[in-house]
Structures are given as structure tokens and as C-alpha cells.
Scaffold this active site. Structure first.
Site, mmCIF file in Angstrom:
data_model
loop_
_atom_site.group_PDB
_atom_site.id
_atom_site.type_symbol
_atom_site.label_atom_id
_atom_site.label_comp_id
_atom_site.label_asym_id
_atom_site.label_seq_id
_atom_site.Cartn_x
_atom_site.Cartn_y
_atom_site.Cartn_z
ATOM 1 N N GLU A 61 -28.144 92.110 22.076
ATOM 2 C CA GLU A 61 -28.123 91.561 20.724
ATOM 3 C C GLU A 61 -26.710 91.334 20.192
ATOM 4 O O GLU A 61 -25.798 92.095 20.529
ATOM 5 C CB GLU A 61 -28.847 92.539 19.798
ATOM 6 C CG GLU A 61 -29.922 91.837 19.001
ATOM 7 C CD GLU A 61 -30.795 92.828 18.262
ATOM 8 O OE1 GLU A 61 -31.243 92.474 17.173
ATOM 9 O OE2 GLU A 61 -30.999 93.932 18.781
ATOM 10 N N ASN A 62 -26.563 90.323 19.371
ATOM 11 C CA ASN A 62 -25.278 90.006 18.722
ATOM 12 C C ASN A 62 -24.143 89.731 19.707
ATOM 13 O O ASN A 62 -22.986 89.942 19.399
ATOM 14 C CB ASN A 62 -24.863 91.134 17.761
ATOM 15 C CG ASN A 62 -25.929 91.367 16.714
ATOM 16 O OD1 ASN A 62 -26.513 90.404 16.213
ATOM 17 N ND2 ASN A 62 -26.193 92.620 16.405
ATOM 18 N N ARG A 63 -24.529 89.302 20.878
ATOM 19 C CA ARG A 63 -23.540 88.984 21.926
ATOM 20 C C ARG A 63 -22.719 90.202 22.361
ATOM 21 O O ARG A 63 -21.635 90.069 22.916
ATOM 22 C CB ARG A 63 -22.593 87.857 21.471
ATOM 23 C CG ARG A 63 -23.306 86.547 21.124
ATOM 24 C CD ARG A 63 -24.009 85.966 22.345
ATOM 25 N NE ARG A 63 -24.537 84.634 22.124
ATOM 26 C CZ ARG A 63 -25.832 84.293 22.195
ATOM 27 N NH1 ARG A 63 -26.753 85.212 22.466
ATOM 28 N NH2 ARG A 63 -26.212 83.045 22.024
ATOM 29 N N LEU A 64 -23.263 91.400 22.076
ATOM 30 C CA LEU A 64 -22.572 92.617 22.521
ATOM 31 C C LEU A 64 -23.217 93.080 23.826
ATOM 32 O O LEU A 64 -23.960 94.060 23.883
ATOM 33 C CB LEU A 64 -22.637 93.701 21.435
ATOM 34 C CG LEU A 64 -21.869 93.331 20.161
ATOM 35 C CD1 LEU A 64 -21.969 94.431 19.122
ATOM 36 C CD2 LEU A 64 -20.392 93.050 20.480
ATOM 37 N N LYS B 192 -30.234 81.388 22.198
ATOM 38 C CA LYS B 192 -31.263 82.401 22.456
ATOM 39 C C LYS B 192 -30.736 83.742 21.971
ATOM 40 O O LYS B 192 -29.542 84.028 22.096
ATOM 41 C CB LYS B 192 -31.538 82.516 23.963
ATOM 42 C CG LYS B 192 -32.259 81.317 24.544
ATOM 43 C CD LYS B 192 -33.743 81.559 24.556
ATOM 44 C CE LYS B 192 -34.472 80.436 25.260
ATOM 45 N NZ LYS B 192 -35.504 79.841 24.417
#
Ligand SMILES: Cc1cc2nc3c(=O)[nH]c(=O)nc-3n(C[C@H](O)[C@H](O)[C@H](O)COP(=O)(O)O)c2cc1C
Length: 221
Positions: free
Chosen positions: A197-200, A15
Site C-alpha cells: 500500500e501507498n507504494r511502500l 492499481k
């Protein structure tokens, strides 16, 4: 394998979290107030099935961990309260080792709240006040269950329940079982996690100071 459903590969499940972040300047001074804000959002609109469901992890005297879901039934400045059987595995763990982790898995909001703290039993008056709000059937269930013990059959459980239901028919007051009650988890740290977003992701953690006040630190995702 042929007559089975196709296997879903969890490695391909992904996701993208697009949520707004959380900023230090927007946080409440006290983590329980911040929890209240997030809990109100989690409970809004029926987005989450049981927003008050939380995973409680305990460890026994040898440090062996175990986890289970329970329902948060109260929260205030003093902490988080759930009710259970005082002879259950979790309660035995807590008698030997009061350190607890709580986790609220609010996946539908890409959020989680992680609490680290210590547990102590609620007073009998507080337990009784909550017990009386439970439906009659749940009150009988609390008497019937020898929670976490191995039992011989479902039938024995149903028989024990039926006997109690005869003794305490609907409308009759059920006493509070002596081996049943609450635990209040006083937090030592509370982390608010927001998927981004972007796993940040954003991770803001309240930590207690010696004087009981709180500081907030940001953790790397
Ligand atoms: C959604 C959900 C809510 C639950 N709520 C409670 C609860 O409030 N109290 C409780 O003792 N067990 C609750 N349970 C059952 C526990 O997960 C667990 O099976 C039980 O407490 C025994 O745990 P233990 O053997 O580790 O002590 C709940 C389970 C689920 C899935």
C-alpha cells in the site's frame, strides 16, 4: 483520430497493492529455496499465464543492453536455466560478457523477482536430456531457426522447416543442434519485491558473501 478507439492514458492507470508484506524472519536461508516457494505460489491456480516466463537482459562487449523473454526450464541450488540458440544475439552477448539480469514479472501478484548473476553454458548431456523432452515440432524448429539473423521471408523459413520434417518425420529421433543449448545463471543477488500500500513496497535482497553463504538486506521502495 475519429474512427479510432479512445486512447488510454497510461498516466491514469493505477492499481492499489494491498498484499501482505514479506518479513525477513519468514525468508528461507537460500535464495533458490525462497524462489521455489514464490514460484510454487505463482504457478498455483493458473493465476499467471506463464509464471516461468522471465526477461533476460544482457549487454554486449561495449555495454549496450538488450532484453527479451525466455522460459525458465529448470532451477536448483546452482541457479536458473533456459535454452536458446548459441548464435543468437543474447548468446553472442554472453560470450563477450557473462553478466546477466533476470526478471520475473509476476504482476498479477504484485510481485517481481530480480536476479543478477553470471551465465555459463549447460553441459551437452544436460542440453540433450532437455532437448529430448521437447515436442518433435520444437526440435525441428530449433534446427530451422538461425535465431536473431535477418532472413528474407517467412516462406523461406517454412520451406526449411518442411524439408527438415521430411528428413526427420514424427517418431524419428532428431539430433541436438550443435548451436543450441542451455545457459545456467548462477545468482549473485536475488531480490524479492512485493507491492504494498501507498507504494511502500517490500524489497528483500539476498547477496552472496565470499564464502558462498547469503545475507539479506532490505531496500527502500
Ligand atoms: C513467452 C516467451 C517465451 C520465450 N521463450 C524463449 C526461450 O525459452 N528461448 C529462446 O531462445 N527464445 C524464447 N523466446 C523468444 C525470445 O524472446 C527472443 O525473441 C529470441 O530468443 C531471440 O532473442 P535475441 O535475438 O535477443 O537473442 C520467447 C518469447 C516469449 C514471448
Amino acid at each position: 483520430m475519429t474512427d479510432r478507439e479512445p486512447v488510454l492514458d497510461p498516466a491514469l492507470m493505477r492499481k492499489h497493492y494491498r498484499a501482505e508484506g514479506i518479513d525477513e524472519t519468514e525468508l528461507a536461508d537460500h535464495p533458490m529455496e525462497q524462489f521455489g516457494r514464490w514460484f510454487a505460489l505463482a504457478a498455483r491456480d493458473g493465476l499467471l499465464y506463464e509464471p516461468n516466463a522471465m526477461v533476460v537482459s544482457t549487454a554486449d562487449a561495449e555495454g549496450r543492453p538488450s532484453s527479451r523473454t525466455v522460459l525458465l526450464k529448470q532451477y536448483d541450488e546452482q541457479g536458473f536455466v533456459f535454452f536458446t540458440n548459441y548464435e543468437s544475439r543474447k548468446a553472442r552477448d554472453l560470450a563477450a560478457n557473462p553478466y546477466v539480469s533476470l526478471l520475473f514479472p509476476w504482476h498479477a501478484m504484485a510481485r517481481q523477482v530480480i536476479v543478477s548473476g553470471t551465465a555459463r553454458r549447460t553441459g551437452r548431456d544436460e542440453t540433450a536430456a532437455y532437448f529430448r523432452t521437447r515436442p518433435h515440432g520444437s526440435q525441428l524448429g530449433a534446427w530451422t531457426s538461425t535465431q536473431s539473423a535477418v532472413i528474407s521471408s517467412r516462406a523461406d523459413l517454412d520451406t526449411a522447416y518442411a524439408e527438415l520434417a521430411t528428413r526427420y518425420p514424427e517418431g524419428e529421433q532428431v539430433p541436438v543442434p550443435p548451436n543450441w543449448g542451455g545457459f545456467r545463471i548462477a545468482p549473485q543477488s536475488v531480490e524479492f519485491w512485493q507491492g504494498r500500500e501507498n507504494r511502500l513496497h517490500d524489497r528483500l535482497r539476498y547477496v552472496t558473501r565470499e564464502d558462498g553463504s547469503w545475507r539479506v538486506e532490505r531496500l527502500s521502495p
